[in-house]
Write a protein that holds these residues in place. Structure first.
Motif: not given
Length: 219
Positions: A73-92
């Motif tokens: 699904r693509t509903d979550w995707y925001d093309p305005a964001l330059p990177e997806w920091l939150a989910p990656n930092c949470v996982a890290e």
């Protein structure tokens, strides 16, 4: 002798999502002989779709290539964001609570790509990660937003770029005898497993030689 497989990934990358069965099978087959680890390699504007429409096109292509019975699904995707920091930092950040496996990042990927949850929101990402890792939500969020975790994520991303590759996932196999194999964007099990088998044989041969002859002469 030690062999390490490093999976460079972005948590919300669809191609990384499709690679997960291969990653799981590699760990199942070789987990007693090989060290497995993952590191974040943030996607940037060069690797991110410029619209939801383009994202959907990529999802259709990769879904067909993987013979998937469902579409991401693509509903979550925001093309305005330059990177997806939150989910990656949470996982890290989960690693700092002893969660070095895949459970947090897999939960975040599933939440975005299958359930369309807004994982770019720090609070949403932290809640998903805390549930998956059985960690206190507030503590995980605070750690994820810390400069220490972001610095680790950006250092790992720089390490990825230093390899002069640009596909996520990239599987990098290193041995203590100095051999290295890189599979950049390759997600099928067979070529990676075959290479691991060959490298394990070489490492075993080196160990046998050392047992018989010791270290090389120094002069």
């Amino acid at each position: 002798m030690k062999i390490t497989v490093t999976d460079y990934l972005d948590v919300v990358s669809s191609w990384c999502f499709w690679s997960e069965p291969t990653w799981a099978e590699l760990k199942r087959r070789y987990g007693d002989r090989v060290d497995f680890q993952w590191k974040v390699a943030l996607m940037d504007k060069d690797g991110l779709p410029i619209s939801r429409e383009q994202e959907q096109w990529f999802y259709r292509r990769s879904g067909m290539m993987m013979r998937s019975p469902f579409m991401l699904r693509t509903d979550w995707y925001d093309p305005a964001l330059p990177e997806w920091l939150a989910p990656n930092c949470v996982a890290e950040a989960g690693k700092d609570f002893g969660i070095t496996g895949d459970e947090i990042r897999l939960a975040l990927a599933h939440a975005a790509l299958r359930d369309s949850q807004q994982v770019s929101d720090w609070n949403v990402a932290a809640e998903i990660g805390a549930t998956a890792g059985k960690i206190e939500n507030k503590k995980l969020l605070e750690r994820a937003q810390s400069s220490v975790v972001e610095s680790r994520v950006r250092a790992a991303t720089a390490e990825f770029h230093a390899l002069q590759i640009n596909q996520r996932p990239s599987f990098v196999i290193d041995t203590e005898i100095g051999d290295r194999a890189i599979f950049s964007g390759v997600v099928k099990l067979e070529p990676i497993a075959a290479t691991l088998e060959s490298m394990l044989e070489d490492v075993s041969a080196y160990a046998a030689h050392k047992a018989h002859f010791g270290d090389p002469p120094t002069n």
